[in-house]
Design a protein around this motif. Structure first.
Motif, short mmCIF file in Angstrom:
data_model
loop_
_atom_site.label_atom_id
_atom_site.label_comp_id
_atom_site.label_asym_id
_atom_site.label_seq_id
_atom_site.Cartn_x
_atom_site.Cartn_y
_atom_site.Cartn_z
N THR A 69 -9.33 -0.57 2.19
CA THR A 69 -10.22 -0.54 3.35
C THR A 69 -10.99 -1.85 3.39
OG1 THR A 69 -10.45 1.86 3.12
CG2 THR A 69 -12.05 0.73 4.51
N ASN A 70 -10.93 -2.55 4.54
CA ASN A 70 -11.65 -3.83 4.63
C ASN A 70 -13.10 -3.58 5.06
OD1 ASN A 70 -11.70 -3.49 7.42
ND2 ASN A 70 -10.21 -5.07 7.84
N GLN A 71 -13.86 -4.65 5.25
CA GLN A 71 -15.29 -4.52 5.57
C GLN A 71 -15.54 -3.88 6.93
OE1 GLN A 71 -15.09 -8.42 4.84
NE2 GLN A 71 -15.28 -9.20 6.91
N ASP A 72 -14.51 -3.90 7.83
CA ASP A 72 -14.66 -3.28 9.14
C ASP A 72 -14.22 -1.81 9.14
OD1 ASP A 72 -15.53 -5.71 10.23
OD2 ASP A 72 -13.47 -6.35 10.59
N GLY A 73 -13.81 -1.31 7.99
CA GLY A 73 -13.40 0.08 7.87
C GLY A 73 -11.93 0.31 8.21
N MET A 74 -11.15 -0.76 8.36
CA MET A 74 -9.74 -0.63 8.69
C MET A 74 -8.92 -0.39 7.42
SD MET A 74 -7.42 -3.30 10.82
CE MET A 74 -6.03 -3.86 9.89
N ASP A 75 -8.11 0.66 7.41
CA ASP A 75 -7.25 0.96 6.27
C ASP A 75 -5.93 0.23 6.42
OD1 ASP A 75 -8.22 4.45 6.21
OD2 ASP A 75 -9.11 2.72 5.23
N SER A 76 -5.36 -0.21 5.29
CA SER A 76 -4.06 -0.87 5.33
C SER A 76 -3.33 -0.67 4.00
CB SER A 76 -4.22 -2.37 5.60
OG SER A 76 -4.86 -2.99 4.51
N ILE A 77 -2.01 -0.79 4.08
CA ILE A 77 -1.16 -0.75 2.89
C ILE A 77 -0.25 -1.97 2.96
CG2 ILE A 77 0.64 0.51 1.65
CD1 ILE A 77 -0.42 3.06 2.91
N SER A 78 -0.24 -2.79 1.92
CA SER A 78 0.64 -3.95 1.87
C SER A 78 2.05 -3.50 1.47
CB SER A 78 0.14 -4.97 0.86
OG SER A 78 -1.12 -5.45 1.25
N LEU A 79 3.06 -4.06 2.15
CA LEU A 79 4.44 -3.72 1.86
C LEU A 79 5.20 -4.98 1.49
CD1 LEU A 79 5.15 -1.49 4.99
CD2 LEU A 79 4.47 -0.73 2.71
N HIS A 80 6.13 -4.86 0.55
CA HIS A 80 6.98 -5.98 0.12
C HIS A 80 8.41 -5.45 0.08
CE1 HIS A 80 8.20 -9.57 -2.16
NE2 HIS A 80 8.95 -8.74 -2.84
N PHE A 81 9.30 -6.04 0.88
CA PHE A 81 10.70 -5.66 0.90
C PHE A 81 11.50 -6.77 0.21
CE2 PHE A 81 8.81 -3.76 4.65
CZ PHE A 81 9.36 -2.49 4.68
N GLU A 82 12.52 -6.37 -0.55
CA GLU A 82 13.40 -7.38 -1.13
C GLU A 82 14.80 -6.80 -1.31
OE1 GLU A 82 12.75 -7.20 -5.91
OE2 GLU A 82 11.31 -8.38 -4.76
N LYS A 83 15.79 -7.70 -1.24
CA LYS A 83 17.16 -7.30 -1.51
C LYS A 83 17.88 -8.47 -2.17
CE LYS A 83 19.53 -8.54 2.76
NZ LYS A 83 20.40 -8.06 3.81
N PRO A 84 18.82 -8.17 -3.07
CA PRO A 84 19.55 -9.24 -3.74
C PRO A 84 20.51 -9.91 -2.77
CG PRO A 84 20.32 -7.10 -4.50
CD PRO A 84 19.17 -6.85 -3.58
N ILE A 85 20.62 -11.23 -2.87
CA ILE A 85 21.61 -12.00 -2.12
C ILE A 85 22.31 -12.92 -3.11
CG2 ILE A 85 20.42 -11.87 0.10
CD1 ILE A 85 19.31 -14.68 -0.42
N GLU A 86 23.27 -13.66 -2.66
CA GLU A 86 24.09 -14.50 -3.55
C GLU A 86 23.28 -15.46 -4.41
OE1 GLU A 86 27.41 -17.87 -2.86
OE2 GLU A 86 27.71 -15.99 -1.76
N TYR B 58 7.39 2.00 -5.85
CA TYR B 58 8.57 1.39 -5.24
C TYR B 58 9.63 2.45 -4.98
CZ TYR B 58 11.43 1.53 -9.45
OH TYR B 58 12.17 1.94 -10.53
N THR B 59 10.50 2.13 -4.05
CA THR B 59 11.65 2.97 -3.75
C THR B 59 12.81 2.05 -3.40
OG1 THR B 59 12.44 4.84 -2.42
CG2 THR B 59 11.05 3.23 -1.30
N GLU B 60 14.02 2.51 -3.65
CA GLU B 60 15.21 1.74 -3.30
C GLU B 60 16.06 2.54 -2.33
OE1 GLU B 60 17.58 -0.24 -6.23
OE2 GLU B 60 15.85 -0.39 -7.58
N ILE B 61 16.45 1.90 -1.23
CA ILE B 61 17.30 2.53 -0.22
C ILE B 61 18.35 1.51 0.18
CG2 ILE B 61 17.40 3.57 2.08
CD1 ILE B 61 14.41 4.25 1.70
N GLU B 62 19.62 1.84 0.03
CA GLU B 62 20.73 0.98 0.42
C GLU B 62 20.56 -0.46 -0.07
OE1 GLU B 62 21.86 1.35 4.51
OE2 GLU B 62 21.69 3.51 4.46
N ASN B 63 20.25 -0.62 -1.35
CA ASN B 63 20.12 -1.92 -2.01
C ASN B 63 18.90 -2.74 -1.56
OD1 ASN B 63 21.20 -3.41 -4.11
ND2 ASN B 63 22.33 -4.75 -2.75
#
Length: 60
Positions: free
Chosen positions: A20-37, A5-10
Motif C-alpha cells: 500500500t502506497n502513501q495514497d492508500g493504493m494497493d498493488s502487487i508487483s509481477l515478474h514474468f519470465e520464460k527460457p529462450i535460446e 511463484y507459479t509455472e504455466i506452459e514454461n
C-alpha cells in the motif's frame, strides 16, 4: 516480504505481498519470465496510477 511463484506452459510468474502506497493504493508487483535460446525473456510490471489507461504486453 514473501515471494510466490507459479509455472504455466514454461512461463514462470513471480509475485509478492500486497503493498500500500502513501495514497492508500494497493498493488502487487509481477515478474514474468520464460527460457529462450540465449537466456530468458522477462517482463516486470509496475503499479499504474489511478485514472491512467493500461496497455497489455505479451512475452510470447
Amino acid at each position: 516480504m514473501k515471494h510466490f511463484y507459479t509455472e504455466i506452459e514454461n512461463i514462470t510468474l513471480v509475485f509478492d505481498d500486497i503493498k500500500t502506497n502513501q495514497d492508500g493504493m494497493d498493488s502487487i508487483s509481477l515478474h514474468f519470465e520464460k527460457p529462450i535460446e540465449d537466456g530468458f525473456a522477462f517482463l516486470d510490471t509496475i503499479p499504474w496510477p489511478k485514472g491512467q489507461k493500461r496497455r497489455n504486453k505479451s512475452i510470447s
